[in-house]
Write an enzyme that holds these catalytic residues in place. Structure first.
Site, PDB file in Angstrom:
ATOM      1  CG  HIS A 305      -1.887   1.319   1.330  1.00 30.78           C
ATOM      2  ND1 HIS A 305      -2.946   1.172   0.931  1.00 30.78           N
ATOM      3  CD2 HIS A 305      -1.745   2.401   1.662  1.00 30.78           C
ATOM      4  CE1 HIS A 305      -3.739   2.378   1.094  1.00 30.78           C
ATOM      5  NE2 HIS A 305      -2.782   3.069   1.590  1.00 30.78           N
ATOM      6  CD  GLU A 306       1.686   3.603   3.709  1.00 32.20           C
ATOM      7  OE1 GLU A 306       1.762   4.717   3.172  1.00 32.20           O
ATOM      8  OE2 GLU A 306       0.510   3.023   4.353  1.00 32.20           O
ATOM      9  CG  HIS A 309       0.301   6.239  -0.668  1.00 34.38           C
ATOM     10  ND1 HIS A 309      -0.821   6.868  -1.213  1.00 34.38           N
ATOM     11  CD2 HIS A 309      -0.455   5.496   0.324  1.00 34.38           C
ATOM     12  CE1 HIS A 309      -2.058   6.676  -0.597  1.00 34.38           C
ATOM     13  NE2 HIS A 309      -1.612   6.014   0.385  1.00 34.38           N
ATOM     14  CD  GLU A 335      -5.844   5.643   0.492  1.00 35.71           C
ATOM     15  OE1 GLU A 335      -5.637   4.515   1.107  1.00 35.71           O
ATOM     16  OE2 GLU A 335      -5.134   6.589   0.712  1.00 35.71           O
TER      17      GLU A 335
HETATM   18 ZN    ZN Z   1      -3.349   5.378   1.702  1.00 36.71          ZN
END
Ligand code: ZN
Length: 539
Positions: A305-306, A309, A335
């Site tokens: 997830h990170e 980003h 997101e």
């Molecule tokens: Zn996030």
């Protein structure tokens, strides 16, 4: 401000990169000459602006570095000193950016002959800063100070209310925050509907009519699908019981980050209680993670997830560096990228096919678990009370509940005292469970305690965009299953770099969808993805 930041991270309510986008502007390095078009004479106004803007960004960068340090390295006893210095640097930046001098420069540069001489990124910068400045200048100073101190008191009250599961402690603060929020919006955007103003702050251009439409589509499709899934036999989570060495988990994180295309030459990793991402420039993007010895999956999916980003931040076009556009301020769009990697790619069986044996070598406990069992567990759907623990199918319903309650607050003026019952009623209606107390119900998230109303929908918009991006990728590159199975994930990353990342914050969310997918916002692609995937997984 940074006490809030600390609290937000500690609570886990505002996680990961949100903290950066919401509270800190991202500083980068300083070589802004190139932002003046070559064929125009260098204007004195621009030079003056550049000098001041550069100072502001230096202060911001220093403050951001301190906040990174606070969450990853500062010892407990050094916390207060470091926070004080951080507050000092951010106040300096705030004073400069609200000074008469900066205001006058922005006004001059907004004149067409000056503005047209600037690069695209700098034009964006001047327009954005001027708009912000005009909005902020309509808020009376006294009111602003009251609001800040109310936010701080309210967050403390929320903390206490959550600890003791007693909504009545928080209720009077929430009431005042709602009133103040309505008033603040009346100052910044006179004549506009409060909730529209709030939605616009997190995902510009996505109005409640569009959100209503896609959330209803999703709700209608998801509730029956969820009932079918829950009636099917469930995977056995106890298979995963064991000890997973945190040092080995760190190696897995490195493997995953590199595998999906996060550059460790332009990025680094550290540990913090709640994972987040901080970008200093495209050449310095930092992600954190948290490693639990009894749960290998949590850190793996936080890493992905990170990493999503981070890949976004690392691939913004170099021409936008040192402008406000070098970072995407739209929460839903940002997101969408982290969730795309986490869910659409990371929860796909084929993602693991080329790398699962390597991961089993690093984490020998996983040798007992077949790839099929692993894939079933990472897609385990279950009704749960806590949003941040929810799987990808139930997650949208958690957001829809919050969105409907925010509408009840700002549109129907539902009294605060009735909100806990409304929450529980909606949990029962959509997820068929009722929280045993308000700590696992309406008090679980930090967002409303500092007045971040309108924030929640952006999480779900991100997933809805992902359904659309998935279709666009398959249209251009062919089956995502085949790409992943062949270990060609970097082709997908490259596609995202070219179509989305390089534009940074230049395009509004609706324009991103139009340019990338040639379609208007729709929840159907996400529903199709859910139906196909979970029919197969749960037969
Ligand atoms: Zn996030």
């Amino acid at each position: 401000m940074f006490a809030e930041l600390r609290e937000l991270l500690r609570s886990g309510a505002i996680r990961r990169h949100q903290l950066r986008s919401k509270y800190l502007s991202t500083p980068t390095s300083y070589d802004m000459k190139k932002h003046k078009k070559e064929d125009f004479p260098v204007s004195q106004t621009f030079d003056q602006f550049q000098a001041l803007y550069s100072r502001i960004r230096h202060f911001n960068r220093a403050a951001t570095l301190m906040s990174w340090d606070l969450y990853t390295a500062t010892p407990k006893n050094g916390y207060q000193d470091m926070s004080d210095t951080l507050t000092y640097f951010s106040s300096e930046s705030f004073s400069l950016s609200t000074s008469d001098e900066f205001r006058a420069l922005l006004t001059s540069l907004s004149q067409p002959e000056e503005l047209n001489a600037l690069s695209e990124g700098m034009q964006y910068t001047v327009k954005k800063l001027k708009k912000q400045m005009e909005k902020n200048s309509r808020i009376p100073k006294d009111f602003y100070e009251e609001l800040i101190s109310l936010q701080s008191a309210s967050m403390q009250a929320w903390g206490e209310a959550k600890r003791t599961a007693d909504f009545s402690i928080f209720a009077p603060y929430l009431e005042k925050l709602i009133d103040k929020t309505i008033q603040r919006c009346a100052y910044t955007d006179p004549g506009k509907d409060t909730y529209e103003v709030l939605l616009d702050e997190y995902e510009e251009g996505m109005d409640s009519a569009s959100i209503d439409r896609v959330f209803s589509e999703l709700k209608e499709g998801l509730v029956p699908l969820l009932d079918q899934i829950l009636a099917a036999p469930q995977p056995d989570s106890s298979l995963f019981k064991g000890y997973y060495d945190p040092d080995a988990q760190k190696k897995v994180q490195e493997l995953l980050l590199t595998y999906i295309g996060f550059s460790l030459e332009s990025g680094t990793v550290a540990e913090s209680e709640h994972p987040f991402t901080l970008g200093f420039s495209k050449h310095d993007v930092r992600v954190t993670n948290h490693f639990r010895p009894d749960d290998p999956l949590c850190a793996m999916f936080s890493a992905i997830h990170e990493g999503g980003h981070g890949i976004f931040e690392q691939n913004v076009d170099s021409a936008l560096q040192n402008t406000e556009a070098d970072d995407c301020p739209f929460m839903g769009v940002h997101e969408s990228q982290s969730r795309f990697y986490e869910n659409m790619l990371g929860r796909n069986r084929n993602f693991w096919l080329p790398i699962y044996p390597q991961i089993q070598e690093l984490l020998p406990e996983l040798k007992r678990i077949s790839l099929d069992d692993f894939v079933r567990e990472i897609n385990h759907v279950k009704n749960s009370f806590i949003r941040t623990d929810a799987d990808e199918v139930t997650y949208p319903l958690h957001i829809i509940i919050r969105y409907e309650i925010e509408q009840a607050i700002f549109r129907d003026h539902t009294p605060v005292s009735e909100l806990p019952a409304l929450w529980n009623q909606k949990m029962q209606q959509y997820l068929h469970i009722t929280p045993s107390n308000d700590a696992e119900g309406i008090l679980q998230d930090m967002h409303w305690s500092d007045g971040s109303f309108g924030y929640f929908p952006s999480y779900l918009l991100g997933s809805i965009y992902d359904g659309m991006f998935l279709q666009a990728i398959e249209h251009d590159l062919g089956s995502i299953d085949e790409l992943l199975a062949a270990g060609r994930i970097l082709e997908i990353t490259h596609w995202l770099n070219e179509k989305i990342h390089r534009y940074g914050g230049l395009r509004l969310p609706k324009d991103v969808l139009r340019e990338v997918c040639h379609k208007e916002l729709s929840a159907q692609p996400l529903l199709t993805y859910f139906r196909e995937k979970y029919t197969k997984l749960y037969q």
